[in-house]
Design a protein around this motif. Structure first.
Motif, mmCIF file in Angstrom:
data_model
loop_
_atom_site.group_PDB
_atom_site.id
_atom_site.type_symbol
_atom_site.label_atom_id
_atom_site.label_comp_id
_atom_site.label_asym_id
_atom_site.label_seq_id
_atom_site.Cartn_x
_atom_site.Cartn_y
_atom_site.Cartn_z
ATOM 1 N N ASN A 77 0.867 -1.172 0.000
ATOM 2 C CA ASN A 77 0.000 0.000 0.000
ATOM 3 C C ASN A 77 0.910 1.231 0.000
ATOM 4 N N PHE A 78 1.106 1.811 -1.174
ATOM 5 C CA PHE A 78 2.015 2.945 -1.312
ATOM 6 C C PHE A 78 1.528 4.170 -0.548
ATOM 7 N N ALA A 79 0.231 4.238 -0.269
ATOM 8 C CA ALA A 79 -0.312 5.402 0.434
ATOM 9 C C ALA A 79 0.182 5.462 1.876
ATOM 10 N N ILE A 80 0.417 4.309 2.489
ATOM 11 C CA ILE A 80 0.821 4.317 3.896
ATOM 12 C C ILE A 80 2.202 3.714 4.148
ATOM 13 N N SER A 81 2.787 3.086 3.142
ATOM 14 C CA SER A 81 4.083 2.435 3.333
ATOM 15 C C SER A 81 5.224 3.361 2.938
ATOM 16 N N GLY A 82 6.219 3.394 3.778
ATOM 17 C CA GLY A 82 7.415 4.162 3.464
ATOM 18 C C GLY A 82 8.365 3.318 2.621
ATOM 19 N N MET A 83 9.413 3.955 2.145
ATOM 20 C CA MET A 83 10.374 3.290 1.288
ATOM 21 C C MET A 83 11.054 2.126 2.019
ATOM 22 N N GLU A 84 11.398 2.333 3.289
ATOM 23 C CA GLU A 84 12.074 1.276 4.060
ATOM 24 C C GLU A 84 11.195 0.034 4.178
ATOM 25 N N ARG A 85 9.924 0.236 4.428
ATOM 26 C CA ARG A 85 9.013 -0.906 4.548
ATOM 27 C C ARG A 85 8.891 -1.646 3.216
ATOM 28 N N LEU A 86 8.766 -0.887 2.139
ATOM 29 C CA LEU A 86 8.676 -1.496 0.810
ATOM 30 C C LEU A 86 9.912 -2.344 0.527
ATOM 31 N N LEU A 87 11.083 -1.791 0.816
ATOM 32 C CA LEU A 87 12.329 -2.511 0.569
ATOM 33 C C LEU A 87 12.446 -3.737 1.468
ATOM 34 N N ARG A 88 12.029 -3.612 2.717
ATOM 35 C CA ARG A 88 12.061 -4.730 3.654
ATOM 36 C C ARG A 88 11.162 -5.868 3.173
ATOM 37 N N GLU A 89 9.953 -5.526 2.734
ATOM 38 C CA GLU A 89 9.025 -6.545 2.239
ATOM 39 C C GLU A 89 9.539 -7.191 0.952
ATOM 40 N N LEU A 90 10.145 -6.385 0.093
ATOM 41 C CA LEU A 90 10.699 -6.921 -1.153
ATOM 42 C C LEU A 90 11.865 -7.864 -0.866
ATOM 43 N N ARG A 91 12.768 -7.455 0.018
ATOM 44 C CA ARG A 91 13.900 -8.329 0.380
ATOM 45 C C ARG A 91 13.405 -9.653 0.970
ATOM 46 N N ALA A 92 12.422 -9.559 1.854
ATOM 47 C CA ALA A 92 11.880 -10.771 2.482
ATOM 48 C C ALA A 92 11.252 -11.690 1.439
ATOM 49 N N ALA A 93 10.522 -11.111 0.493
ATOM 50 C CA ALA A 93 9.882 -11.914 -0.561
ATOM 51 C C ALA A 93 10.927 -12.569 -1.456
ATOM 52 N N LEU A 94 11.963 -11.821 -1.817
ATOM 53 C CA LEU A 94 13.025 -12.389 -2.657
ATOM 54 C C LEU A 94 13.780 -13.489 -1.914
ATOM 55 N N GLN A 95 13.990 -13.311 -0.626
ATOM 56 C CA GLN A 95 14.662 -14.342 0.171
ATOM 57 C C GLN A 95 13.788 -15.593 0.267
ATOM 58 N N ARG A 96 12.480 -15.400 0.465
ATOM 59 C CA ARG A 96 11.560 -16.555 0.500
ATOM 60 C C ARG A 96 11.592 -17.305 -0.819
ATOM 61 N N ARG A 97 11.577 -16.564 -1.918
ATOM 62 C CA ARG A 97 11.605 -17.187 -3.251
ATOM 63 C C ARG A 97 12.894 -17.982 -3.442
ATOM 64 N N LYS A 98 14.013 -17.399 -3.025
ATOM 65 C CA LYS A 98 15.296 -18.087 -3.147
ATOM 66 C C LYS A 98 15.273 -19.399 -2.357
ATOM 67 N N GLN A 99 14.715 -19.356 -1.150
ATOM 68 C CA GLN A 99 14.624 -20.549 -0.312
ATOM 69 C C GLN A 99 13.682 -21.584 -0.939
ATOM 70 N N GLU A 100 12.559 -21.132 -1.492
ATOM 71 C CA GLU A 100 11.616 -22.043 -2.144
ATOM 72 C C GLU A 100 12.259 -22.733 -3.344
ATOM 73 N N VAL A 101 13.003 -21.974 -4.142
ATOM 74 C CA VAL A 101 13.670 -22.539 -5.316
ATOM 75 C C VAL A 101 14.706 -23.565 -4.883
ATOM 76 N N LEU A 102 15.467 -23.251 -3.845
ATOM 77 C CA LEU A 102 16.477 -24.175 -3.336
ATOM 78 C C LEU A 102 15.840 -25.471 -2.852
ATOM 79 N N LEU A 103 14.766 -25.356 -2.077
ATOM 80 C CA LEU A 103 14.085 -26.552 -1.575
ATOM 81 C C LEU A 103 13.468 -27.368 -2.707
ATOM 82 N N ALA A 104 12.899 -26.697 -3.695
ATOM 83 C CA ALA A 104 12.320 -27.412 -4.839
ATOM 84 C C ALA A 104 13.401 -28.140 -5.623
ATOM 85 N N ARG A 105 14.532 -27.494 -5.824
ATOM 86 C CA ARG A 105 15.646 -28.116 -6.549
ATOM 87 C C ARG A 105 16.161 -29.336 -5.786
#
Length: 160
Positions: A77-105
């Motif tokens: 929600n760009f209306a209430i989220s600051g840049m730090e929160r956006l980056l934190r959520e993006l990093r967490a999502a990318l890390q989750r994806r990396k872990q999911e890919v590793l486990l699937a492999r």
């Protein structure tokens, strides 16, 4: 590459911050339709979507999610989220994806290894039995020994 989907005036600033924080290039789409077009043209690791767009155009949002492919969706929600929160959520999502890919492999490798072990064992046994036949033709025996050696190499690789 990361796709940022927002009509926000801060979109270019967000894209720049994403490029710096995630060490990946980032592109901006102002509408869900533009984002769907970009998703068909390129592959992205993540798609950051402004939640207000999804709420305002649920049908377009559904269409976008159908074209997302292997990219991980991150709703913000760009209306209430600051840049730090956006980056934190993006990093967490990318890390989750990396872990999911590793486990699937790892799961796929283990399944393949288990599936091939039985076949290689049967191949080795068959070769051993064929080599025990009395007076086989020399050419056939040489080929059987070569197959046996290859099967042993496969077994060694599967056990690693």
């Amino acid at each position: 590459m990361i796709l940022l989907v927002t009509p926000s005036a801060r979109a270019q600033d967000c894209a720049k911050a994403i490029r710096e924080a995630a060490a990946e290039s980032a592109q901006v789409a102002a509408t869900l339709r533009q984002a769907a077009t970009q998703l068909r043209a390129q592959e992205y690791s993540a798609v950051v979507i402004d939640q207000s767009l999804l709420e305002a155009e649920p049908d377009q949002g559904e269409m976008l999610l159908q074209h997302i492919g292997m990219a991980i969706p991150v709703q913000v929600n760009f209306a209430i989220s600051g840049m730090e929160r956006l980056l934190r959520e993006l990093r967490a999502a990318l890390q989750r994806r990396k872990q999911e890919v590793l486990l699937a492999r790892q799961g796929a490798e283990e399944a393949l290894r288990n599936e091939l072990k039985g076949t290689v064992t049967a191949l080795l046994l068959s070769c051993e039995m064929a080599l025990q036949v009395a007076n086989p033709p020399a050419a056939a025996e040489a080929k059987m020994r070569a197959v046996y050696k290859l099967a042993q190499e496969m077994r060694a690789k599967l056990e690693i």
